[in-house]
Scaffold this motif. Structure first.
Motif, PDB file in Angstrom:
ATOM      1  N   THR B  90      -6.678  -3.616   0.596  1.00 46.31           N
ATOM      2  CA  THR B  90      -6.406  -4.653  -0.405  1.00 46.31           C
ATOM      3  C   THR B  90      -7.579  -5.617  -0.510  1.00 46.31           C
ATOM      4  O   THR B  90      -8.036  -5.986  -1.595  1.00 46.31           O
ATOM      5  CB  THR B  90      -5.158  -5.457  -0.009  1.00 46.31           C
ATOM      6  N   SER B  94      -9.634  -5.993  -3.872  1.00 43.13           N
ATOM      7  CA  SER B  94      -9.511  -7.219  -4.664  1.00 43.13           C
ATOM      8  C   SER B  94     -10.838  -7.971  -4.739  1.00 43.13           C
ATOM      9  O   SER B  94     -11.142  -8.580  -5.756  1.00 43.13           O
ATOM     10  CB  SER B  94      -8.389  -8.118  -4.144  1.00 43.13           C
ATOM     11  N   THR B 156      -3.234  -5.334  -4.239  1.00 41.01           N
ATOM     12  CA  THR B 156      -4.447  -5.781  -4.929  1.00 41.01           C
ATOM     13  C   THR B 156      -4.084  -6.525  -6.207  1.00 41.01           C
ATOM     14  O   THR B 156      -4.659  -7.567  -6.527  1.00 41.01           O
ATOM     15  CB  THR B 156      -5.351  -4.579  -5.249  1.00 41.01           C
ATOM     16  N   ILE B 160      -5.502 -10.178  -6.726  1.00 46.67           N
ATOM     17  CA  ILE B 160      -6.644 -10.336  -7.632  1.00 46.67           C
ATOM     18  C   ILE B 160      -6.726 -11.692  -8.336  1.00 46.67           C
ATOM     19  O   ILE B 160      -7.808 -12.269  -8.422  1.00 46.67           O
ATOM     20  CB  ILE B 160      -6.702  -9.164  -8.637  1.00 46.67           C
ATOM     21  N   ALA B 212      -6.970 -12.495   0.645  1.00 52.55           N
ATOM     22  CA  ALA B 212      -6.397 -11.260   0.113  1.00 52.55           C
ATOM     23  C   ALA B 212      -5.720 -10.483   1.240  1.00 52.55           C
ATOM     24  O   ALA B 212      -4.615  -9.950   1.086  1.00 52.55           O
ATOM     25  CB  ALA B 212      -7.480 -10.414  -0.547  1.00 52.55           C
TER      26      ALA B 212
END
Ligand SMILES: Nc1ncnc2c1ncn2[C@@H]1O[C@H](COP(=O)(O)OP(=O)(O)OP(=O)(O)O)[C@@H](O)[C@H]1O
Ligand SMILES: [Mg+2]
Lengths: 346, 280
Positions: B90, B94, B156, B160, B212
């Protein structure tokens, strides 16, 4: 060989036109100063030459090569930015060496050039510092050193001395002039300080409202302004202006005085520099309002025909506010401007 | 008798009441966050007897039996590994997608820029439960179900908006002139980015990557729906701790909360930067 030719370059930001069709040629190894009030487009023109701004129209040629489609790195230029743009994550040494490292010069050469330019700018004791540990003036000198170290064909400087104190500025000015005269660099130097412009330039381009009003040698710009704006912008105090009306062929009535002038035209403006006035029996009837003794001279602000009128007079002369004077213009220093177009006449 | 000290007039009435309200709110908010964490810690560090016993001492017993038992619990190690794998994926995805978007937002003018910024935030407005079922169906069709990559993709999407906003603010904090100076000194766009921008934003990028990671680490709903065999730690805990004794629940909770707390604490100043409150 790095002659710079700017052909018909204009720049528009949306509906605002920052530059109107600029035409300018700067000879190889010439020191050209762009002089003008804040917001007249000096930085914009410099950025177009550097390749940081795309012109809305026109062409830029450097050293016989058309460059307006080339990125900055391929133009053979170095630039000193108005806000220094010293890299905060690098030491002063690495800042100055930045461009040299990009050129992959050998370490010995890098060391030599960094030390030489640092010495020139009086920052050799700061080489290990970071930009956060420098004063504004020191940062500015790092920015100049970084550009000089590149030994480029063309160096573009945007007010590189604006943040130095008066004394240091005088010293740097002289050094810069010496260095650039010895190198084979073509220089474009932006400033709004006219003394700096006068002292450095081979030629001065006076800009106003996105146009180049006059591009000529400092003395020419000072003595023979191509436009009223140039006369009013250059010189401290600036030129005096008085409306002139035609009294006979080649004769003009200026504030009650008959002055010989151009044969053509009907609405002109009479102009004279304050230091080209003397106290005499014949001349403009003036009433002194403010008297400022400056040592070598005395600056008298007077009223002539209801207009403000300045004269730089000998300091031996005793004048006090309220005195009536006769101020006589030196005949060969009188200039005439068209009252409508503001351009030089006669 | 002269008294040299000047009496400072006290603001009582309105000002005093306002101050009291502010402090009361601060205390309340702190308690709201800190009390559960404190109780979690105390119980995780107490022996099973202390956890279920009464009266409570309110102090930890410094008994590591529960934690030890939890660590040895069948499947925990694998779930932990899955969690880390998904979170790292992730993080990479991201930042890989979010940082270029943040750079573009801060450096280029393009039509629809403002709309794009809004849309980035709007993605958070879709409730995940609503999307979960169609997503699960689609993942099963494409074979992404029950894989670390599949779950990382969903995480993600969640991470994001933050990656874009944080990096946008980071890049905006770096004057364009620095890049321009590098261009005039012989760099192309990529070299200037590498040599000037990257070193300056790297700490912030790392922080945004950690954030993230934390989002993925804490996410439970998608993890529970989209994985069966390869559960992440939160999904695993939801499934198993429901039926576990109290002291194990506390141990599991602590294992989840502590890493997240440490991460968030480490990157806190960049989270403020996201909202433009402070730039380093
Ligand atoms: N990116 C831009 N967008 C819109 N207008 C701009 C932009 N850059 C410059 N301008 C405008 O163009 C004009 C010229 O700007 P420029 O920076 O060239 O002035 P300058 O002569 O360098 O002034 P100064 O002496 O204050 O540095 C100004 O009126 C400015 O507001
Ligand atoms: Mg400028």
């Amino acid at each position: 060989m790095a002659e710079i030719v700017i052909k018909n370059v204009a720049k528009r930001f949306g509906s605002f036109t920052a530059l109107h069709s600029i035409d300018l040629t700067i000879a190889d190894q010439e020191f050209m100063v762009l002089l003008g009030a804040s917001g007249c487009g000096k930085t914009t023109l410099l950025r177009i030459i550097a390749g940081l701004e795309t012109p809305s129209q026109g062409e830029v040629w450097i050293g016989g090569r058309r460059v307006d489609h080339l990125p900055p790195r391929e133009r053979g230029i170095a630039m000193v930015f108005q806000n220094y743009a010293v890299f905060p994550h690098l030491t002063v040494f690495e800042n100055i060496a930045f461009g040299l490292r990009m050129k992959k010069l050998p370490q010995a050469e890098v060391d030599a050039r960094v030390n030489r330019t640092a010495e020139l700018m009086h920052i050799e004791q700061l080489l290990r510092r970071y930009s956060g540990q420098l004063s504004g003036g020191q940062r500015q000198r790092v920015a100049v050193a970084r550009a000089l170290a590149m030994e480029p064909d063309v160096i573009l400087m945007d007010e590189p001395l604006s943040n130095l104190d008066a004394l240091l500025r005088l010293e740097m000015r002289a050094e810069l002039k010496g260095v650039l005269a010895n190198s084979k660099t073509t220089t474009i130097y932006v400033t709004h300080d006219q003394v700096e412009a006068m002292s450095l330039a081979d030629r001065i381009s006076v800009m106003n409202g996105g146009k180049i009003v006059q591009a000529a040698s400092p003395v020419e710009v000072y003595r023979n302004p191509a436009a009223r704006f140039v006369g009013s912008f250059i010189g401290n105090p600036p030129m005096n202006f008085l409306p002139a009306n035609r009294s006979a062929a080649g004769q003009w009535s200026v504030a009650g005085l008959d002055v010989p002038g151009p044969a053509a035209g009907d609405a002109l403006e009479f102009a004279i520099r304050p230091e080209d006035l003397t106290v005499a029996a014949e001349g403009f009837a003036a009433t002194a309002r403010v008297v400022e003794p400056l040592g070598a001279h005395t600056l008298v602000t007077a009223e002539v025909g209801g207009q403000m009128f300045r004269a730089v007079l000998d300091s031996d002369l005793k004048v006090s506010p309220g005195d009536e004077l006769r101020l006589s213009p030196k005949a060969d220093r009188i200039r005439w401007f068209n009252r409508e177009t503001g351009l030089a006449a006669g | 008798m002269s008294n040299p000290t000047v009496d400072v007039p006290r603001t009582v009435s309105a000002g005093g009441a306002g101050r009291f309200l502010i402090w009361a709110s601060i205390v309340l908010l702190c308690a709201w966050v800190l009390v559960p964490i404190y109780l979690l810690m105390v119980n995780a560090l107490s022996s099973p007897a202390q956890v279920s016993g009464f009266p409570k001492s309110g102090l930890p017993g410094f008994d590591f039996a529960s934690l030890q038992f939890f660590a040895g619990f069948a499947g925990v190690a694998k779930a932990l590994w899955n969690s880390i794998l998904v979170a790292v994926l992730t993080m990479a995805l991201s930042i890989g997608i979010g940082a270029p978007a943040g750079y573009a937002l801060s450096r280029f003018d393009f039509p629809g820029k403002e709309v794009f910024r809004m849309l980035v935030v709007m993605t958070r407005a879709f409730p995940l439960p609503l999307l979960a079922l169609p997503l699960a169906v689609m993942f099963i069709r494409t074979g992404l179900d029950d894989t670390a990559l599949g779950l990382a993709l969903v995480h993600t999407v969640l991470a994001i908006p933050f990656a874009v906003l944080i990096t946008f603010s980071l890049f905006s904090g770096i004057p364009l002139e620095l890049e321009e100076a590098a261009w005039t000194l012989g760099c192309n766009r990529w070299q200037a980015f590498q040599r000037v921008v990257l070193p300056l934003v790297l700490p912030g990028i790392a922080a945004s990557a950690v954030f993230a990671f934390t989002i993925s680490w804490n996410e439970v709903f998608a993890a529970a729906v989209l994985t069966i065999e390869n559960r992440t730690l939160p999904a695993f805990l939801i499934q198993n701790l429901n039926v576990s004794p109290l002291h194990l629940k506390f141990a599991g909770g602590a294992a989840m909360v502590i890493p997240a707390l440490i991460f968030i604490f480490a990157v806190r100043k960049y989270l403020f930067a996201m909202w433009g409150i402070a730039n380093r």
